[in-house]
Enzyme design. Structure first.
Site, PDB file in Angstrom:
ATOM      1  N   HIS A 101       0.819  -1.146   0.029  1.00 52.43           N
ATOM      2  CA  HIS A 101      -0.077   0.339   0.153  1.00 52.43           C
ATOM      3  C   HIS A 101       1.144   1.287  -0.015  1.00 52.43           C
ATOM      4  O   HIS A 101       2.039   1.098   0.556  1.00 52.43           O
ATOM      5  CB  HIS A 101      -0.897   0.073   1.288  1.00 52.43           C
ATOM      6  CG  HIS A 101      -1.847  -0.943   1.664  1.00 52.43           C
ATOM      7  ND1 HIS A 101      -1.249  -2.090   2.268  1.00 52.43           N
ATOM      8  CD2 HIS A 101      -3.083  -0.953   1.344  1.00 52.43           C
ATOM      9  CE1 HIS A 101      -2.444  -2.857   2.468  1.00 52.43           C
ATOM     10  NE2 HIS A 101      -3.533  -2.343   1.846  1.00 52.43           N
ATOM     11  N   ASP A 104       2.296   2.205   3.500  1.00 55.01           N
ATOM     12  CA  ASP A 104       3.162   1.103   4.142  1.00 55.01           C
ATOM     13  C   ASP A 104       4.842   1.483   3.918  1.00 55.01           C
ATOM     14  O   ASP A 104       5.449   1.405   4.662  1.00 55.01           O
ATOM     15  CB  ASP A 104       3.079  -0.359   3.573  1.00 55.01           C
ATOM     16  CG  ASP A 104       1.677  -0.903   3.444  1.00 55.01           C
ATOM     17  OD1 ASP A 104       0.990  -0.422   4.320  1.00 55.01           O
ATOM     18  OD2 ASP A 104       1.420  -1.549   2.548  1.00 55.01           O
TER      19      ASP A 104
HETATM   20  C1  XUL Z   1      -7.400  -6.492   4.349  1.00 51.91           C
HETATM   21  C2  XUL Z   1      -6.749  -6.954   3.053  1.00 51.91           C
HETATM   22  C3  XUL Z   1      -5.823  -5.758   2.413  1.00 51.91           C
HETATM   23  C4  XUL Z   1      -5.776  -5.764   1.157  1.00 51.91           C
HETATM   24  C5  XUL Z   1      -5.060  -4.801   0.318  1.00 51.91           C
HETATM   25  O1  XUL Z   1      -8.135  -7.423   4.774  1.00 51.91           O
HETATM   26  O2  XUL Z   1      -6.668  -8.142   2.673  1.00 51.91           O
HETATM   27  O3  XUL Z   1      -4.843  -5.859   2.900  1.00 51.91           O
HETATM   28  O4  XUL Z   1      -5.143  -6.941   0.693  1.00 51.91           O
HETATM   29  O5  XUL Z   1      -5.700  -3.649   0.653  1.00 51.91           O
END
Ligand code: XUL
Ligand code: CO
Length: 437
Positions: A101, A104
């Site tokens: 993300h 992150d």
């Molecule tokens: C949340 C989840 C996220 C997604 C990306 O449960 O799985 O981490 O994979 O936003």
């Protein structure tokens, strides 16, 4: 740069008889299974969020994880140093991909432009490390759920300014994904849902979410980003109900808003079980619609009702997952992405290795078993034969769309009772699977 994992060298394949906990017993990257290397079948990815930002904190206590390479600050310098630790880990593990993300990898600033500047400064190091190691970005995504501004959602917020902020944030995350050669971009609706219908205009929120995704499709074209877009189903947590609740709901939403040609699904095991489905079910629904894109490989705990994001070690789970993936032609742009975290009690850096090695070995076994089941052919033949009444005669006529109700009435009046059913043989088939496990 000081090594983050000085006591650990490159993880090697040592075969099933090895007792070395820092070796693969089943994942042999170059081994050919069903016509492709295991590396190309499985396309393993490490997630940045759990593995490099997870602290082990929970609602009842602070973080426990020991991460000696991290100075614990939210500085850009620390974020850049962390990239070196991450790539050392991924390289030693031998995973070809990683995912992030935006928030992150780089700290969020006070303004969007400050956040973007931080992001660029860290992306520069990510790019250098990608080039140095050959590790690639499977997909990027924007965290449009953690910041308090997203309390009511991002694309589905009741506040148009928040929607605009999310769009701007996603635009930047797509640009950086493109710059880093990402093979995909994921949308997970972190808070795109509701806590109570009493304050919610569902139709309007869904229309807005579709608008956001259409804007992303247009912008993707504009910047020439060729990666695959994914939607990641999850039914709840953090909201009571998320609009992307399961594969079927996602497909329905994408079709309703003419988005289906632009998206595939990224299916996560623990999300499937939260939705009251098996991973096998979710993969089948996506696969049948030609929308099986990628997987977030993890597992839940049978006795806990939340998203525990554990590493997958169950061979039945990996076998059924790989059976579905092979059935639908294998992973193309997608991968087996470990959206999983070590337990709070597993606080040492070496635990990150044990966790990923276990997950990779479990998937390698699942792949080999699934390939053997397919090669054997009995399972596949059984299913095919079960529907053989549709291959000719009245069945074929119905399937071709040429039969009418009147004609079927005449057919049955003449025939009398329908031809006898054959056994479903569930127990026989379960035993057959066990022959291979
Ligand atoms: C949340 C989840 C996220 C997604 C990306 O449960 O799985 O981490 O994979 O936003
Ligand atoms: Co996920």
């Amino acid at each position: 740069m000081k090594s983050a994992f000085p006591a650990i060298s490159k993880i090697k394949y040592e075969g099933a008889s090895s007792k070395n906990p820092l070796a693969f017993k089943h994942y042999n990257a170059d081994e050919i299974v069903a016509g492709k290397t295991m590396r190309d079948h499985l396309r393993f990815a490490v997630v940045y969020w759990h593995t490099f930002r997870g602290t082990g904190s929970d609602p009842f206590g602070a973080g426990t994880a020991l991460r000696p390479w991290d100075d614990g600050t939210n500085s850009v310098k620390n974020a850049q140093n962390r990239v070196h630790a991450a790539f050392e880990f991924i390289e030693k593990l031998g995973a070809p991909y990683y995912c992030w993300h935006d928030r992150d990898v780089a700290p969020e600033g006070k303004t969007l432009s400050e956040s973007n500047k931080n992001f660029d400064a860290v992306a520069k190091v990510l790019k250098e490390e990608q080039q140095r190691t050959g590790i690639k970005l499977l997909w990027g995504t924007a965290n449009a759920f953690s910041n308090p501004r997203y309390m009511h959602g991002a694309g589905t917020s009741c506040n148009a300014d928040v929607f605009a902020y999310a769009a701007a944030q996603i635009k930047k995350a797509m640009e950086v994904t493109h710059e880093l050669g990402g093979e995909g971009y994921t949308f997970w609706g972190g808070r795109e849902g509701y806590m109570t219908l009493l304050n919610t205009d569902m139709k309007r929120e869904l229309d807005h979410l579709a608008k956001l995704l259409h804007m992303a499709v247009a912008y993707k074209k504009q910047i020439g980003f060729k990666g695959q877009f994914y939607i990641e189903p999850k039914p709840k947590e953090p909201t009571k109900h998320q609009y992307d609740s399961d594969s079927a709901a996602c497909l329905n939403f994408l079709r309703e808003y003419d988005l289906l040609p632009h998206f595939k699904l990224n299916i996560e095991t623990n999300h499937a079980t939260l939705a009251g489905h098996t991973m096998q079910h979710e993969l089948e629904v996506a696969g049948a619609a030609g929308a099986l894109g990628s997987i977030d490989a993890n597992t839940g705990d049978e006795l806990l009702g939340w998203d525990t994001d554990q590493f997958p070690t169950n061979i039945y789970l990996t076998t059924y997952t790989m059976l579905a993936i092979l059935k639908y032609g294998g992973l193309k742009t997608g991968g087996v992405n470990f959206d999983a975290k070590v337990r709070r009690e597993s606080f040492e850096p070496v635990d990150l290795f044990y966790a990923h090695i276990g997950g990779m070995d479990a998937f390698a076994r699942g792949l080999k078993i699934a390939a053997a089941i397919r090669k054997d052919g009995r399972l596949c033949d059984f299913v095919k034969n079960r529907y053989s009444s549709w291959d000719s005669g009245i069945g074929a006529k119905i399937e071709s769309g040429k039969a009418t109700m009147k004609e079927l009435e005449t057919y049955i009046l003449k025939k009398g009772e329908a031809s006898p059913n054959a056994s479903g043989r569930q127990e026989f088939l379960e035993n057959l699977i066990n022959e291979f496990i």
